[in-house]
Design an enzyme around this catalytic site. Structure first.
Site, short mmCIF file in Angstrom:
data_model
loop_
_atom_site.label_atom_id
_atom_site.label_comp_id
_atom_site.label_asym_id
_atom_site.label_seq_id
_atom_site.Cartn_x
_atom_site.Cartn_y
_atom_site.Cartn_z
N ARG A 1 0.80 -1.23 0.00
CA ARG A 1 0.00 0.00 0.00
C ARG A 1 0.83 1.27 0.00
O ARG A 1 0.57 2.20 -0.77
CB ARG A 1 -0.93 0.06 1.23
CG ARG A 1 -2.22 -0.68 1.05
CD ARG A 1 -2.66 -1.22 2.37
NE ARG A 1 -1.74 -2.27 2.74
CZ ARG A 1 -1.88 -3.55 2.37
NH1 ARG A 1 -2.93 -3.92 1.70
NH2 ARG A 1 -0.98 -4.46 2.70
N LYS B 1 25.88 -4.24 -1.25
CA LYS B 1 27.35 -4.24 -1.34
C LYS B 1 27.98 -3.52 -0.16
O LYS B 1 29.16 -3.19 -0.18
CB LYS B 1 27.78 -3.54 -2.64
CG LYS B 1 27.20 -4.12 -3.91
CD LYS B 1 27.75 -3.35 -5.10
CE LYS B 1 27.00 -3.62 -6.38
NZ LYS B 1 27.35 -2.65 -7.42
C1 NCD Z 1 2.30 -1.17 8.13
C2 NCD Z 1 3.79 -0.92 8.25
O1 NCD Z 1 4.53 -1.10 7.30
O2 NCD Z 1 4.20 -0.51 9.33
N1 NCD Z 1 1.87 -1.36 6.81
C3 NCD Z 1 1.53 -0.28 6.05
O3 NCD Z 1 2.34 0.56 5.75
N2 NCD Z 1 0.24 -0.13 5.71
C4 NCD Z 1 1.80 -2.21 9.06
C5 NCD Z 1 2.37 -3.59 9.00
O4 NCD Z 1 3.24 -3.91 8.20
O5 NCD Z 1 1.90 -4.42 9.78
#
Ligand code: NCD
Length: 300
Positions: free
Chosen positions: A51, A81
């Protein structure tokens, strides 16, 4: 705004101004197709993402910008690297007008900002911060409730390693009459520094042991995934699962949010319930990121 490293920089006014811009863009995205014309944005992800990365990329393209991308920076960039984050930034800032980055270091955005000549936008740093997620979370709550003041927020899941709740607590603290409830397995309780932070803002934090301890008129049930990639050992699965039976013990005004991806903590049997808002929340991410990019790179 000149950059976005963490949530500390927001005042209630600056936050509301950005959310209002996001609302305008969501209503009429066709009015904003030239905002990033002639701008090149580096999108650099050293940790997995669906997302955040795709909505940033969509936001850049919808604003008419161009981008250069490392989608698996840990494996495919020179980090493999042995190049330091700082050296990578010192190079990318010659190619791009801004750098959107996700990294496993808690201090990644701050460290990058120290050496960068262009704005850094933090798309997730370790367990510490995920400011753009918090922006889209408060945007989603505001759209549903009309206001953030008076929100009764329950945070669930991994409150220890989950950066999304850490950032959300900072933004929600800018509003009045906020109450926060925490429900998690004992291994994943909210660290004391965040409880102290809330209390310094006059916000009461109540530790709950079961769904029954949460007020029935809760506004937001914000669940999160156990961040198993951030610790050694196995503490088992989530105990507190929101399913239809659980959700039906709360009122119609409750909204279920989750940054996604979910594991078992939200049952798919509530996906069609109007209170389940996690997919709308993900959609809002694109508009909020458009607003942020416009603000940083093209002004208000
Ligand atoms: C979250 C993250 O990366 O912290 N995801 C996101 O960005 N929607 C939550 C998760 O990975 O659990």
């Amino acid at each position: 705004m000149d950059k976005l490293l963490d949530c500390k920089k927001f005042t209630k006014e600056s936050l509301m101004e950005l959310l209002e811009l996001a609302s305008k863009i969501k209503a009429h995205p066709e009015n904003y197709t030239e905002e990033l014309k002639n701008k090149v944005i580096a999108v650099m992800f050293f940790e997995p993402s669906t997302r955040t990365r795709m909505s940033f990329e969509a936001a850049i393209q919808r604003l008419g910008g161009k981008m250069i991308v490392t989608e698996n920076g840990k494996e495919n960039s020179s980090a493999r690297k042995g190049e330091t984050l700082e050296d990578t930034i010192r190079v990318l800032d010659k190619y791009a007008d801004a750098i959107v980055m996700r990294h496993s270091r808690d201090d990644a955005a701050i460290a990058a900002d120290k050496v960068s000549r262009v704005p850094i936008i933090n798309a997730g740093s370790g367990k510490a911060e995920h400011p753009t997620q918090a922006l889209l979370d408060v945007f989603t709550i505001m759209n549903k409730r009309g206001s953030l003041d008076g929100t009764k927020l329950a945070i669930l899941g991994d409150l220890k390693y989950g950066r999304t709740t850490h950032s959300l607590l900072q933004l929600i603290s800018l509003f009045d009459n906020i109450e926060v409830f925490g429900l998690s397995k004992k291994e994943f309780m909210l660290p004391q520094e965040y409880i102290d932070y809330l209390s310094s803002k006059g916000i009461k934090y109540t530790v709950c042991e079961s769904f029954d301890d949460l007020p029935r008129d809760i506004d937001v049930l914000y669940h999160t995934r156990i961040q198993s990639e951030r610790f050694e050992g196995d503490f088992g699965k989530e105990e507190f699962i929101i399913n239809k039976a659980v959700l039906d013990t709360f009122t119609d005004k409750a909204m279920v949010l989750h940054p996604l991806p979910r594991n078992e903590e939200i049952s798919t049997d509530i996906d069609d319930d109007p209170r389940a808002m996690y997919f709308e929340q993900a959609e809002n991410g694109m508009y909020v990121r458009m607003a942020l990019l416009k603000d940083i790179l093209a002004g208000k």
